[in-house]
Design an enzyme around this catalytic site. Structure first.
Site, mmCIF file in Angstrom:
data_model
loop_
_atom_site.group_PDB
_atom_site.id
_atom_site.type_symbol
_atom_site.label_atom_id
_atom_site.label_comp_id
_atom_site.label_asym_id
_atom_site.label_seq_id
_atom_site.Cartn_x
_atom_site.Cartn_y
_atom_site.Cartn_z
ATOM 1 N N CYS A 122 0.079 -0.241 -4.501
ATOM 2 C CA CYS A 122 -0.908 -0.543 -3.445
ATOM 3 C C CYS A 122 -2.287 0.054 -3.692
ATOM 4 O O CYS A 122 -3.291 -0.491 -3.231
ATOM 5 C CB CYS A 122 -0.388 -0.138 -2.068
ATOM 6 S SG CYS A 122 -0.061 1.620 -1.898
ATOM 7 N N LYS A 195 11.770 5.017 3.854
ATOM 8 C CA LYS A 195 10.336 5.011 4.120
ATOM 9 C C LYS A 195 10.042 3.932 5.157
ATOM 10 O O LYS A 195 10.299 2.748 4.925
ATOM 11 C CB LYS A 195 9.571 4.743 2.826
ATOM 12 C CG LYS A 195 8.075 4.583 3.068
ATOM 13 C CD LYS A 195 7.288 4.510 1.788
ATOM 14 C CE LYS A 195 5.823 4.238 2.083
ATOM 15 N NZ LYS A 195 5.000 4.239 0.876
ATOM 16 N N ARG A 217 2.919 -4.062 5.957
ATOM 17 C CA ARG A 217 3.986 -3.727 5.000
ATOM 18 C C ARG A 217 5.391 -3.882 5.599
ATOM 19 O O ARG A 217 6.354 -3.346 5.082
ATOM 20 C CB ARG A 217 3.815 -2.284 4.526
ATOM 21 C CG ARG A 217 2.471 -1.960 3.897
ATOM 22 C CD ARG A 217 2.637 -0.863 2.843
ATOM 23 N NE ARG A 217 1.423 -0.132 2.539
ATOM 24 C CZ ARG A 217 0.373 -0.645 1.902
ATOM 25 N NH1 ARG A 217 0.367 -1.909 1.527
ATOM 26 N NH2 ARG A 217 -0.682 0.120 1.642
ATOM 27 N N LYS A 248 10.602 9.564 5.191
ATOM 28 C CA LYS A 248 9.156 9.539 5.407
ATOM 29 C C LYS A 248 8.793 8.568 6.516
ATOM 30 O O LYS A 248 9.280 7.440 6.482
ATOM 31 C CB LYS A 248 8.491 9.108 4.094
ATOM 32 C CG LYS A 248 6.993 8.954 4.199
ATOM 33 C CD LYS A 248 6.428 8.394 2.928
ATOM 34 C CE LYS A 248 4.966 8.073 3.147
ATOM 35 N NZ LYS A 248 4.419 7.267 2.103
ATOM 36 N N SER A 274 0.088 11.847 6.248
ATOM 37 C CA SER A 274 -1.332 12.019 6.583
ATOM 38 C C SER A 274 -1.596 12.025 8.087
ATOM 39 O O SER A 274 -2.398 12.819 8.575
ATOM 40 C CB SER A 274 -2.143 10.913 5.911
ATOM 41 O OG SER A 274 -1.677 9.627 6.307
#
Ligand code: PBG
Length: 322
Positions: A122, A195, A217, A248, A274
């Site tokens: 990505c 994920k 996504r 995650k 993040s």
């Protein structure tokens, strides 16, 4: 025995007693620090939504890697921001790309540091998706070949561990056989196994310049309500040869860290992503939370849930404090 015979407060009376019966400990050994490598020289490009985090050019990444190592953190994970992007993301397997040069530089300057690389398309594709596009979706099987090329290129440059984060089916097996075929059977795979398609990646996409240019996504990353499916993802990745499995994000998925650890008893990593970082920083800057205590509580709780390793942008500062 109940109250008044049992009084749990007896062992909470002072810090020494609390220290003696503490069940979970956070050590620098548990931490992995993420770094973003960008083109140029002498570049430090702050990420607005992640105060304290910056994109760094190869020379600067080596300096930061040394500081991270000196703080006692054993490993970093590298993300690349390439000079140019195309439909297939071909810069991902350029042996002279940003990540590959950063690996060589870090291995020369800070040989004791474990270098992990994120393997995904990505950051390298002009459409921002994690693989090759066919029609309006990512072509799973065509992407496996691209991911294998990128992983091999990282390992040839000296990476110790590769970490596929794309969520294509079968990518751990494809990368494992590509590595073995080229004589890299000793290189470990840390799979981003569970994920989720999470809103918490927002700031990262600014940092890595990897936001999808159309759609989202959700056709490859997991649906947040699904726990059983996360266990299936982990089982498959382990069968395909994953050495470490990852959950995650971390905080909204502590239940899955716990379930994965208890069901599989393998090394488990959790990514304190993040958005989790940005929330704490923002509240800290505003004086709404005690940042230092919040960070320690969050990271310790991720350990308590069962994570052996935590990928976190707080790694360097926390290791210094420990
Ligand atoms: C690449 C990748 C992402 C993250 C790690 N690897 C972004 C995404 O999937 O969109 C997110 C890390 C973070 O938010 O800190 N696929």
């Amino acid at each position: 025995m109940a109250f008044p015979t049992t009084r749990l407060r007896r062992l909470r009376r002072n810090d020494t007693l609390r220290r003696m019966i503490r069940e979970t400990r956070l050590s620098p050994d548990n931490l992995i620090h993420p770094l973003f490598v960008c083109p140029g020289r002498g570049v430090v490009n702050p990420v607005p939504s992640m105060p304290g985090v910056a994109q760094l050019s190869v020379d600067r990444v080596a300096v930061e890697a040394r500081a991270i190592h000196a703080a006692g953190v054993p490993a970093i994970i590298l993300f690349g921001i390439p000079e140019r992007k195309d439909a297939l993301g071909s810069e991902a397997w350029n042996d002279n790309g940003e990540v590959q040069r950063a690996i060589r530089e870090i291995k020369e300057k800070v040989p004791g540091l474990v270098v992990i690389t994120d393997v995904c398309m990505c950051e390298y594709t002009d459409h921002g998706h994690c693989g090759a596009i066919r029609g309006t979706d990512v072509d799973n099987d065509a992407t496996l070949e691209l991911l294998s090329r990128a992983a091999l290129s990282h390992v040839r440059a000296g990476a110790d561990i590769v970490a596929p984060s794309d969520m294509m089916d079968g990518r751990v097996g494809a990368i494992r056989s590509a590595l073995d075929r080229d004589g890299f059977s000793e290189i470990a795979i840390m799979a981003y196994s569970a994920k989720f398609a999470s809103a918490f990646y927002g700031p990262f996409r600014e940092a890595a310049e990897s936001a999808p240019q159309f759609g989202d996504r959700r056709s490859y990353q997991m649906d947040p309500p699904n726990g059983e499916e996360a266990l299936r993802e982990v089982a498959l990745d382990l069968e395909e040869g994953a050495d470490i499995v990852m959950v995650k994000p971390a905080l909204p998925y502590l239940d899955l860290i716990w379930r994965v650890k208890n069901q599989f008893r393998v090394p488990v990593a959790a990514y304190n992503v993040s958005g989790e970082y940005a929330m704490i920083r923002a509240a800290g800057i505003n004086g709404w939370l005690d940042e230092e205590r919040t960070i320690m509580e969050v990271l310790t709780s991720i350990r308590r849930a069962g994570a052996d390793l935590i990928l976190t942008y707080f790694a360097k500062e926390v290791a210094r404090r420990l």
